[in-house]
Design a protein around this motif. Structure first.
Motif: not given
Length: 624
Positions: A468, A361, A369-370, A373
């Motif tokens: 996350t 990530k 979308d994450e 952000k």
């Protein structure tokens, strides 16, 4: 209960000389990030195949430290601040449900932890401890070294998802043979290995032939309750848990537990293999860089965001220094400059089920979308990165005898009557120990009379957890929520209760003077005798007190048509070139009861796949 938050700073002794800091011009064929069961063997195998390989590890090397080298010290190893990374995880979305866990941990602010349900005023809630090991060899350096295999279905699911028959259970068996150096079976078994790099051994079982030993009574009763011949219990206890027989996954049995350790009790792990490769007179092209935190994967900018062009990984960005990651209890705000290292062929991430998805990530690969952000430029939208987090549910039945139970280890794998299919669903080991999960300073010593049957639930039906980002800071720790029992939770809880009921009956078969046992959990005190500990009470106990330490599946292998798949069957990240993930995060489902040996097996498979691809490319180039 209070525990030390920090001890004096411990600096790991480095057993091998590190290379000078790399610059952006330094280049290797392969860069492997993480030296645990996934990355360590892979890097060594690639180097032994002749390819220049850089292995990067965020921790140091404790291979000569007796706390890690001796299996008997595994609890101390998992608590050791020299290597420990503390992940404070959630089991549920509901904070009140999480805070029912009796070993919930708080930072008191005065240099100590508080563990329990009644924290002092002003204490900061941390969560449920999930320790990982930042050290050469990864978590295979602080675990109990249990070596088991998954059910055949756990391998075959990858065949069904991808069509790649090399993942069939019958084929995967060869990777155990390839890595194993068996030290407990007579030579000559064609299904076992005797000259690999991973020693396997078992403990003594002679105690089981002493009919006056109270533990022998438990052993025989457990055999009878799981459909075995109790008169042969001592023989069954000598059964090799890594054996290969027809219908093994449907056969309840007692076993002699295998460990990845040698016959003297010395731990064997990827640490041994990496160090042996570095020290080999053949001078294999392996470079080890310790105390190095990888902050992101680098991509060829000309391939990112260009229609019709597949992004290509070309290297990694790093920070060098000790205790840079905030999960390290020794971290005190330290940071370091960033530099870059390039890979001519591939970057391979082997950071484990928490750090591999985090690194993807941070590098722009994950849910669109994450990433948006946190203003992380998108390289590839892969919504499955960090999802599908799964683990075994674990719990224990702890009871106190009137006198000590002199016992060897009893290991059994069995099917409860309420299991949803024919497969075994409970793995248990019983003995005069205490194991109730993880928290700073675990385990609790309840006294010489303590007796525990720990149980691991296999084939958990809910893999609804996630990893996350909290921020775009690579030193930060991700948010981890397992979401226990979210899907088909009642079924899994009922199986745990059924397993506990069988174990309770076995324990309570012991006569005086050891009996009567006073149960600590799940049926505390006199609740069982009073009839106040039925299925619902026990289900609630396991729901609030279950724990885990086998996280998997956050970068799962799957077909190209699977929206949540992250990897193909060769560990390649979907939609990206030059990037793979090889560790326990690749398993689509939790592999059996203990993932350490299965992860070492897929590491060797990955090396085999990569070398075969490289040879094919070289052959094609030579023919042109």
């Amino acid at each position: 209960m209070r525990y030390r938050l920090l001890s004096a700073l411990i600096i790991s002794a480095v057993a091998v000389v590190e290379a000078a800091p790399a610059t952006a011009t330094a280049e290797y064929d392969y860069i492997v990030v993480g030296s645990g069961p996934g990355g360590g063997p892979l890097a060594a195998d690639l180097a032994r195949a002749g390819y220049s390989t850089l292995l990067i590890e965020a921790g140091g090397d404790e291979g000569d430290n007796p706390t890690y080298a001796e299996i008997a010290w595994f609890n101390e190893a998992a608590n050791d601040e020299a290597t420990r990374w503390d992940f404070w995880v959630k089991h549920y979305d509901d904070p009140e449900e999480d805070r029912k866990f009796k070993h919930t941990t708080w930072d008191t602010g005065d240099g100590t932890f508080y563990v329990g349900l009644d924290p002092p005023e002003g204490a900061k809630y941390l969560g449920i401890q999930y320790p990982r090991a930042a050290v050469l060899g990864g978590c295979a350096m602080h675990n109990a070294a249990v070596c088991t295999l998954p059910a055949d279905d756990d391998w075959n699911i990858i065949v069904n998802k991808t069509g790649d028959a090399s993942w069939s259970a019958s084929n995967m068996r060869k990777y155990l043979k390839k890595i194993e150096r068996n030290q407990y079976l007579p030579p000559g078994d064609p299904n076992r290995g005797y000259d690999g790099w991973l020693a396997t051994s078992v403990g003594p079982t002679d105690w089981a032939r002493n009919s006056s030993n109270p533990a022998t009574t438990i052993l025989k009763k457990l055999a009878a309750l799981t459909g075995q011949d109790e008169t042969r219990a001592a023989d069954l206890l000598g059964t090799d848990i890594l054996t290969e027989i027809p219908n093994l996954d449907e056969t309840s049995s007692l076993y002699n537990l295998a460990q990845h350790a040698d016959s003297t009790g010395k731990r064997n792990s990827p640490n041994n293999y990496v160090r042996a490769t570095l020290a080999d007179p053949a001078k294999y092209p392996l470079t080890l860089k310790l105390h190095t935190l990888v902050t992101r994967v680098l991509f060829d900018e000309s391939t990112v965001g260009v229609p019709g062009v597949t992004p290509r990984a070309i290297g990694v960005e790093i920070m060098q220094g000790q205790s840079l990651y905030k999960a390290d209890p020794k971290h005190n705000g330290q940071t370091a400059p960033k530099s870059q290292i390039l890979a001519a062929r591939e970057v391979i991430i082997s950071g484990g089920a928490f750090n591999s998805p985090q690194l993807l990530k941070l590098s722009g690969i994950g849910p669109r979308d994450e990433l948006a952000k946190f203003n992380i430029p998108l390289v590839k939208h892969l919504p499955g990165v960090g999802e599908n987090l799964g683990d075994n549910y674990e719990g224990s039945l702890l009871a106190m005898g009137q006198t000590p139970v002199n016992s060897g280890l009893i290991t059994a794998v069995f099917r409860t009557p309420n299991a949803p299919d024919a497969r075994r669903n409970i793995f248990t080991w019983c003995g005069a120990f205490s194991f109730e999960g993880f928290w700073p300073g675990f385990p609790t010593w309840h006294g010489a009379e303590q007796y525990t049957c720990a149980l691991v639930h296999m084939q958990p039906k809910s893999q609804a957890g996630s990893v996350t980002l909290r921020s775009a800071d690579p030193q930060d720790v991700p948010e981890i929520n397992f979401r226990f029992f979210k899907n088909q939770g009642d079924q899994d809880l009922e199986e745990l209760v059924a397993g506990a009921n069988i174990l309770r009956e076995a324990i309570n078969s012991v006569p005086e003077p050891v009996a009567p046992f006073v149960e600590r959990h799940p049926c505390e005190g006199d609740r069982r005798e009073s009839g106040d500990c039925g299925e619902e009470v026990q289900k609630e106990y396991f729901k609030s007190q279950a724990y885990s330490h086998h996280a998997t599946s956050t970068c799962a292998i799957g077909g190209e048509d699977e929206e949540m798949a992250v990897l193909d069957s060769k560990f390649r990240v979907h939609g990206v070139r030059g990037l793979r993930v090889v560790d326990a995060s690749a398993f689509p489902v939790v592999p059996g009861a203990f993932p350490s040996c299965p992860t070492m097996m897929i590491s060797v498979k990955a090396a085999e796949d990569i070398v075969a691809e490289r040879k094919a490319e070289e052959g094609a180039a030579a023919r042109m």
